[in-house]
Scaffold this motif. Structure first.
Motif, PDB file in Angstrom:
ATOM      1  N   THR A 113      34.290  44.375  28.458  1.00 32.58           N
ATOM      2  CA  THR A 113      35.087  43.580  29.397  1.00 32.58           C
ATOM      3  C   THR A 113      35.812  42.486  28.627  1.00 32.58           C
ATOM      4  OG1 THR A 113      35.083  42.410  31.515  1.00 32.58           O
ATOM      5  CG2 THR A 113      33.236  41.966  30.043  1.00 32.58           C
ATOM      6  N   MET A 114      37.066  42.258  28.986  1.00 29.92           N
ATOM      7  CA  MET A 114      37.882  41.266  28.293  1.00 29.92           C
ATOM      8  C   MET A 114      37.795  39.920  29.017  1.00 29.92           C
ATOM      9  SD  MET A 114      41.177  43.363  26.911  1.00 29.92           S
ATOM     10  CE  MET A 114      41.589  44.420  28.286  1.00 29.92           C
ATOM     11  N   ARG A 115      37.366  38.910  28.284  1.00 34.42           N
ATOM     12  CA  ARG A 115      37.276  37.537  28.804  1.00 34.42           C
ATOM     13  C   ARG A 115      37.987  36.618  27.824  1.00 34.42           C
ATOM     14  NH1 ARG A 115      30.796  37.584  29.997  1.00 34.42           N
ATOM     15  NH2 ARG A 115      30.849  38.958  31.809  1.00 34.42           N
ATOM     16  N   PHE A 116      39.279  36.501  27.966  1.00 38.14           N
ATOM     17  CA  PHE A 116      40.061  35.720  27.023  1.00 38.14           C
ATOM     18  C   PHE A 116      40.116  34.264  27.461  1.00 38.14           C
ATOM     19  CE2 PHE A 116      42.791  39.631  25.793  1.00 38.14           C
ATOM     20  CZ  PHE A 116      41.679  40.202  25.220  1.00 38.14           C
ATOM     21  N   PRO A 117      39.873  33.316  26.545  1.00 38.39           N
ATOM     22  CA  PRO A 117      39.859  31.898  26.918  1.00 38.39           C
ATOM     23  C   PRO A 117      41.200  31.404  27.457  1.00 38.39           C
ATOM     24  CG  PRO A 117      39.618  32.165  24.537  1.00 38.39           C
ATOM     25  CD  PRO A 117      39.597  33.531  25.143  1.00 38.39           C
ATOM     26  N   GLU A 118      42.303  31.979  26.992  1.00 37.67           N
ATOM     27  CA  GLU A 118      43.614  31.521  27.466  1.00 37.67           C
ATOM     28  C   GLU A 118      43.908  32.008  28.882  1.00 37.67           C
ATOM     29  OE1 GLU A 118      44.395  35.153  24.841  1.00 37.67           O
ATOM     30  OE2 GLU A 118      43.147  33.378  24.759  1.00 37.67           O
ATOM     31  N   ILE A 119      43.070  32.892  29.406  1.00 31.69           N
ATOM     32  CA  ILE A 119      43.217  33.385  30.778  1.00 31.69           C
ATOM     33  C   ILE A 119      41.936  33.011  31.510  1.00 31.69           C
ATOM     34  CG2 ILE A 119      43.560  35.405  32.227  1.00 31.69           C
ATOM     35  CD1 ILE A 119      44.942  36.679  29.766  1.00 31.69           C
ATOM     36  N   PRO A 120      41.918  31.839  32.123  1.00 33.28           N
ATOM     37  CA  PRO A 120      40.671  31.338  32.707  1.00 33.28           C
ATOM     38  C   PRO A 120      40.243  32.144  33.931  1.00 33.28           C
ATOM     39  CG  PRO A 120      42.491  29.878  33.259  1.00 33.28           C
ATOM     40  CD  PRO A 120      43.041  30.945  32.353  1.00 33.28           C
ATOM     41  N   LEU A 121      39.141  32.838  33.781  1.00 35.95           N
ATOM     42  CA  LEU A 121      38.527  33.558  34.891  1.00 35.95           C
ATOM     43  C   LEU A 121      37.177  32.882  35.116  1.00 35.95           C
ATOM     44  CD1 LEU A 121      39.087  36.040  36.685  1.00 35.95           C
ATOM     45  CD2 LEU A 121      37.739  37.388  35.090  1.00 35.95           C
ATOM     46  N   ASP A 122      37.027  32.247  36.252  1.00 37.06           N
ATOM     47  CA  ASP A 122      35.807  31.503  36.545  1.00 37.06           C
ATOM     48  C   ASP A 122      34.574  32.377  36.344  1.00 37.06           C
ATOM     49  OD1 ASP A 122      33.608  30.476  38.444  1.00 37.06           O
ATOM     50  OD2 ASP A 122      35.055  28.821  38.353  1.00 37.06           O
ATOM     51  N   GLN A 123      33.554  31.809  35.723  1.00 34.79           N
ATOM     52  CA  GLN A 123      32.342  32.578  35.448  1.00 34.79           C
ATOM     53  C   GLN A 123      31.719  33.145  36.711  1.00 34.79           C
ATOM     54  OE1 GLN A 123      29.539  30.471  33.043  1.00 34.79           O
ATOM     55  NE2 GLN A 123      30.837  30.517  31.239  1.00 34.79           N
ATOM     56  N   SER A 124      31.954  32.531  37.852  1.00 34.58           N
ATOM     57  CA  SER A 124      31.409  33.070  39.101  1.00 34.58           C
ATOM     58  C   SER A 124      32.061  34.402  39.457  1.00 34.58           C
ATOM     59  CB  SER A 124      31.591  32.070  40.244  1.00 34.58           C
ATOM     60  OG  SER A 124      32.968  31.887  40.538  1.00 34.58           O
ATOM     61  N   ALA A 125      33.205  34.705  38.844  1.00 30.46           N
ATOM     62  CA  ALA A 125      33.879  35.987  39.091  1.00 30.46           C
ATOM     63  C   ALA A 125      33.395  37.084  38.152  1.00 30.46           C
ATOM     64  CB  ALA A 125      35.392  35.815  38.949  1.00 30.46           C
ATOM     65  N   TRP A 126      32.556  36.730  37.176  1.00 26.94           N
ATOM     66  CA  TRP A 126      32.061  37.731  36.231  1.00 26.94           C
ATOM     67  C   TRP A 126      31.090  38.668  36.928  1.00 26.94           C
ATOM     68  CZ3 TRP A 126      30.693  34.546  31.228  1.00 26.94           C
ATOM     69  CH2 TRP A 126      31.875  33.996  30.713  1.00 26.94           C
ATOM     70  N   LEU A 127      31.318  39.939  36.787  1.00 26.37           N
ATOM     71  CA  LEU A 127      30.409  40.939  37.344  1.00 26.37           C
ATOM     72  C   LEU A 127      29.194  41.148  36.456  1.00 26.37           C
ATOM     73  CD1 LEU A 127      32.899  43.724  38.469  1.00 26.37           C
ATOM     74  CD2 LEU A 127      31.542  42.246  39.943  1.00 26.37           C
ATOM     75  N   PHE A 128      29.390  41.001  35.164  1.00 23.61           N
ATOM     76  CA  PHE A 128      28.357  41.361  34.202  1.00 23.61           C
ATOM     77  C   PHE A 128      27.693  40.124  33.619  1.00 23.61           C
ATOM     78  CE2 PHE A 128      31.858  44.461  34.012  1.00 23.61           C
ATOM     79  CZ  PHE A 128      31.204  45.511  34.622  1.00 23.61           C
ATOM     80  N   GLY A 129      26.360  40.147  33.581  1.00 23.50           N
ATOM     81  CA  GLY A 129      25.600  39.050  33.021  1.00 23.50           C
ATOM     82  C   GLY A 129      25.206  39.329  31.588  1.00 23.50           C
ATOM     83  N   GLU A 130      24.537  38.358  30.980  1.00 22.48           N
ATOM     84  CA  GLU A 130      24.112  38.493  29.591  1.00 22.48           C
ATOM     85  C   GLU A 130      23.112  39.627  29.401  1.00 22.48           C
ATOM     86  OE1 GLU A 130      22.806  34.825  27.887  1.00 22.48           O
ATOM     87  OE2 GLU A 130      24.560  33.744  28.613  1.00 22.48           O
ATOM     88  N   ASP A 131      22.381  39.982  30.460  1.00 15.37           N
ATOM     89  CA  ASP A 131      21.382  41.046  30.348  1.00 15.37           C
ATOM     90  C   ASP A 131      21.973  42.441  30.532  1.00 15.37           C
ATOM     91  OD1 ASP A 131      21.922  40.349  32.974  1.00 15.37           O
ATOM     92  OD2 ASP A 131      19.960  40.972  33.713  1.00 15.37           O
ATOM     93  N   ASP A 132      23.242  42.515  30.896  1.00 13.03           N
ATOM     94  CA  ASP A 132      23.893  43.818  31.055  1.00 13.03           C
ATOM     95  C   ASP A 132      24.396  44.319  29.702  1.00 13.03           C
ATOM     96  OD1 ASP A 132      23.653  44.099  33.899  1.00 13.03           O
ATOM     97  OD2 ASP A 132      25.201  42.556  34.102  1.00 13.03           O
ATOM     98  N   PRO A 133      24.336  45.635  29.468  1.00 14.06           N
ATOM     99  CA  PRO A 133      24.801  46.183  28.187  1.00 14.06           C
ATOM    100  C   PRO A 133      26.319  46.349  28.166  1.00 14.06           C
ATOM    101  CG  PRO A 133      23.998  47.938  29.564  1.00 14.06           C
ATOM    102  CD  PRO A 133      23.762  46.657  30.323  1.00 14.06           C
ATOM    103  N   VAL A 134      27.007  45.248  28.448  1.00 13.90           N
ATOM    104  CA  VAL A 134      28.465  45.217  28.472  1.00 13.90           C
ATOM    105  C   VAL A 134      28.911  44.255  27.389  1.00 13.90           C
ATOM    106  CG1 VAL A 134      30.486  44.570  29.838  1.00 13.90           C
ATOM    107  CG2 VAL A 134      28.580  45.771  30.929  1.00 13.90           C
ATOM    108  N   LEU A 135      29.824  44.685  26.571  1.00 16.76           N
ATOM    109  CA  LEU A 135      30.337  43.835  25.497  1.00 16.76           C
ATOM    110  C   LEU A 135      31.478  42.984  26.037  1.00 16.76           C
ATOM    111  CD1 LEU A 135      30.437  46.621  22.783  1.00 16.76           C
ATOM    112  CD2 LEU A 135      28.667  44.904  23.119  1.00 16.76           C
ATOM    113  N   ALA A 136      31.316  41.675  26.010  1.00 11.01           N
ATOM    114  CA  ALA A 136      32.367  40.757  26.436  1.00 11.01           C
ATOM    115  C   ALA A 136      33.136  40.318  25.188  1.00 11.01           C
ATOM    116  CB  ALA A 136      31.769  39.551  27.149  1.00 11.01           C
ATOM    117  N   VAL A 137      34.449  40.521  25.213  1.00 13.35           N
ATOM    118  CA  VAL A 137      35.277  40.172  24.060  1.00 13.35           C
ATOM    119  C   VAL A 137      36.292  39.108  24.468  1.00 13.35           C
ATOM    120  CG1 VAL A 137      34.970  42.419  22.952  1.00 13.35           C
ATOM    121  CG2 VAL A 137      36.910  42.074  24.481  1.00 13.35           C
ATOM    122  N   ALA A 138      36.645  38.248  23.507  1.00 15.29           N
ATOM    123  CA  ALA A 138      37.533  37.129  23.791  1.00 15.29           C
ATOM    124  C   ALA A 138      38.810  37.143  22.960  1.00 15.29           C
ATOM    125  CB  ALA A 138      36.777  35.814  23.569  1.00 15.29           C
TER     126      ALA A 138
END
Length: 186
Positions: A113-138
């Motif tokens: 999942t793409m989570r770029f700092p220049e595109i602010p997506l509130d953390q409450s909108a994140w579907l995937f947590g730290e325990d999910d096997p999803v790679l978050a890239v910035a």
């Protein structure tokens, strides 16, 4: 077969966001094609799919020339909602905190999942947590590295797969027959 990646274009977020994400994806794929035989499959968001008329959507008019210039094969799916047959052949799925990512986890596919700092997506909108096997890239570099690891490193893929069942249970509730009770309890 070819390595494949998938990305859902979410033009409804904001006009510049999907362009940024798509450009980053195209740049990452341009780097990967130097090392791996890759194919990119883009699923156009339902709001941007081909209209009933023969006229292309604004998304198609804007991006088709750029897509045609890429040095790797690109498949384009503009058929509306995601179906399992679209995700099943993918070796990796790239999304933006999307239900497509959840569907991919349920199909046992690696998800980035793409989570770029220049595109602010509130953390409450994140579907995937730290325990999910999803790679978050910035960044593009992180996306390129994550795709390379998922597509080229069996041990890395296996490590992600080990933790996938817990996330599958979290998102799918084991088909235990109690979904209505959980909804009623809200």
């Amino acid at each position: 077969g070819s390595w494949r990646a998938h990305m859902e274009i979410r033009d409804w977020l904001a006009l510049d966001w999907p362009a940024t994400y798509l450009q980053v994806m195209l740049d990452a794929m341009r780097e990967l094609v130097k090392e791996l035989p890759v194919q990119l499959v883009l699923k156009v968001h339902p709001a941007e799919r081909l209209q009933a008329t023969a006229k292309p959507s604004p998304w198609m008019e804007r991006w088709l020339p750029e897509l045609n210039r890429q040095p790797y094969p690109i498949g384009l799916i503009a058929s509306g909602w995601t179906q399992p047959w679209m995700l099943a052949p993918c070796d990796a799925v790239v999304c933006i905190e999307s239900n497509v990512g959840v569907e991919s986890l349920l199909l046992d596919r690696p998800v980035i999942t793409m989570r770029f700092p220049e595109i602010p997506l509130d953390q409450s909108a994140w579907l995937f947590g730290e325990d999910d096997p999803v790679l978050a890239v910035a960044s593009r570099g992180e996306l390129t590295d994550a795709l390379f690891q998922v597509l080229n490193n069996r041990a890395f893929r296996d490590e992600l797969a080990v933790s996938r069942p817990a996330s599958q249970r979290k998102f799918n509730h084991l088909h235990d027959g109690h979904a209505t009770e959980r909804v009623a309890a809200l």
